[in-house]
Design a protein around this motif. Structure first.
Motif, PDB file in Angstrom:
ATOM      1  N   GLU A  23     -11.774  32.780 -63.204  1.00  0.00           N
ATOM      2  CA  GLU A  23     -12.817  32.022 -62.232  1.00  0.00           C
ATOM      3  C   GLU A  23     -12.587  30.678 -62.070  1.00  0.00           C
ATOM      4  N   PRO A  24     -12.810  30.343 -60.790  1.00  0.00           N
ATOM      5  CA  PRO A  24     -12.401  28.970 -60.472  1.00  0.00           C
ATOM      6  C   PRO A  24     -13.440  28.047 -61.038  1.00  0.00           C
ATOM      7  N   THR A  26     -16.036  25.205 -59.727  1.00  0.00           N
ATOM      8  CA  THR A  26     -16.561  24.777 -58.487  1.00  0.00           C
ATOM      9  C   THR A  26     -17.538  23.540 -58.665  1.00  0.00           C
ATOM     10  N   GLN A  28     -20.295  20.960 -56.779  1.00  0.00           N
ATOM     11  CA  GLN A  28     -21.052  21.018 -55.863  1.00  0.00           C
ATOM     12  C   GLN A  28     -21.573  19.557 -55.647  1.00  0.00           C
ATOM     13  N   ALA A  48      -7.325  22.993 -53.854  1.00  0.00           N
ATOM     14  CA  ALA A  48      -8.871  23.055 -53.731  1.00  0.00           C
ATOM     15  C   ALA A  48      -9.081  23.569 -52.402  1.00  0.00           C
ATOM     16  N   GLN A  49     -10.122  24.486 -52.390  1.00  0.00           N
ATOM     17  CA  GLN A  49     -10.888  24.908 -51.211  1.00  0.00           C
ATOM     18  C   GLN A  49     -12.251  24.202 -50.876  1.00  0.00           C
ATOM     19  N   THR A  50     -12.726  23.940 -49.600  1.00  0.00           N
ATOM     20  CA  THR A  50     -13.983  23.359 -49.505  1.00  0.00           C
ATOM     21  C   THR A  50     -14.607  24.118 -48.562  1.00  0.00           C
ATOM     22  N   TYR A  58     -19.138  22.365 -51.255  1.00  0.00           N
ATOM     23  CA  TYR A  58     -18.473  23.016 -52.690  1.00  0.00           C
ATOM     24  C   TYR A  58     -17.038  22.858 -52.501  1.00  0.00           C
ATOM     25  N   VAL A  60     -13.716  24.289 -54.492  1.00  0.00           N
ATOM     26  CA  VAL A  60     -13.325  25.184 -55.273  1.00  0.00           C
ATOM     27  C   VAL A  60     -11.908  25.127 -55.812  1.00  0.00           C
ATOM     28  N   GLY A  94     -17.580  26.036 -64.270  1.00  0.00           N
ATOM     29  CA  GLY A  94     -16.219  26.646 -64.417  1.00  0.00           C
ATOM     30  C   GLY A  94     -16.076  26.755 -66.119  1.00  0.00           C
TER      31      GLY A  94
END
Length: 94
Positions: A23-24, A26, A28, A48-50, A58, A60, A94
């Motif tokens: 599970e990443p 995250t 916010q 990281a992804q946004t 977010y 992640v 997380g």
């Protein structure tokens, strides 16, 4: 006795070893704070992804070992850096 793994607890969330893994983490924040947040996150990881939705952004971060935020190698330091930069955190999961 029947196992409760994978069944929702009082919060409505399901917990089990298999679903907890990977599970990443995250984070916010308000969408307007994404550029500052991204700049700080990039000091810690480039993975990281946004995304943005309904005024929130977010971030992640992959978590292949399934660690909690307080167990993760840099997540606590990242949250401290965001707080020091006065980026209001809406949530950290997380």
């Amino acid at each position: 006795s029947k196992s409760s793994a994978g069944r929702p607890d009082a919060t409505g969330l399901s917990w089990s070893t298999s679903t907890r893994r990977c599970e990443p983490i995250t984070i916010q924040v308000a969408a307007g704070d994404l550029p500052r947040t991204r700049a700080i996150v990039e000091r810690f990881t480039t993975d990281a992804q946004t995304s943005e939705k309904n005024g929130s952004a977010y971030v992640v971060i992959p978590n292949p070992q399934g660690l909690q935020v307080d167990e993760h190698s840099f997540a606590r330091d990242l949250v401290r850096a965001l707080n020091a930069a006065k980026v209001p955190l809406r949530s950290v999961v997380g």
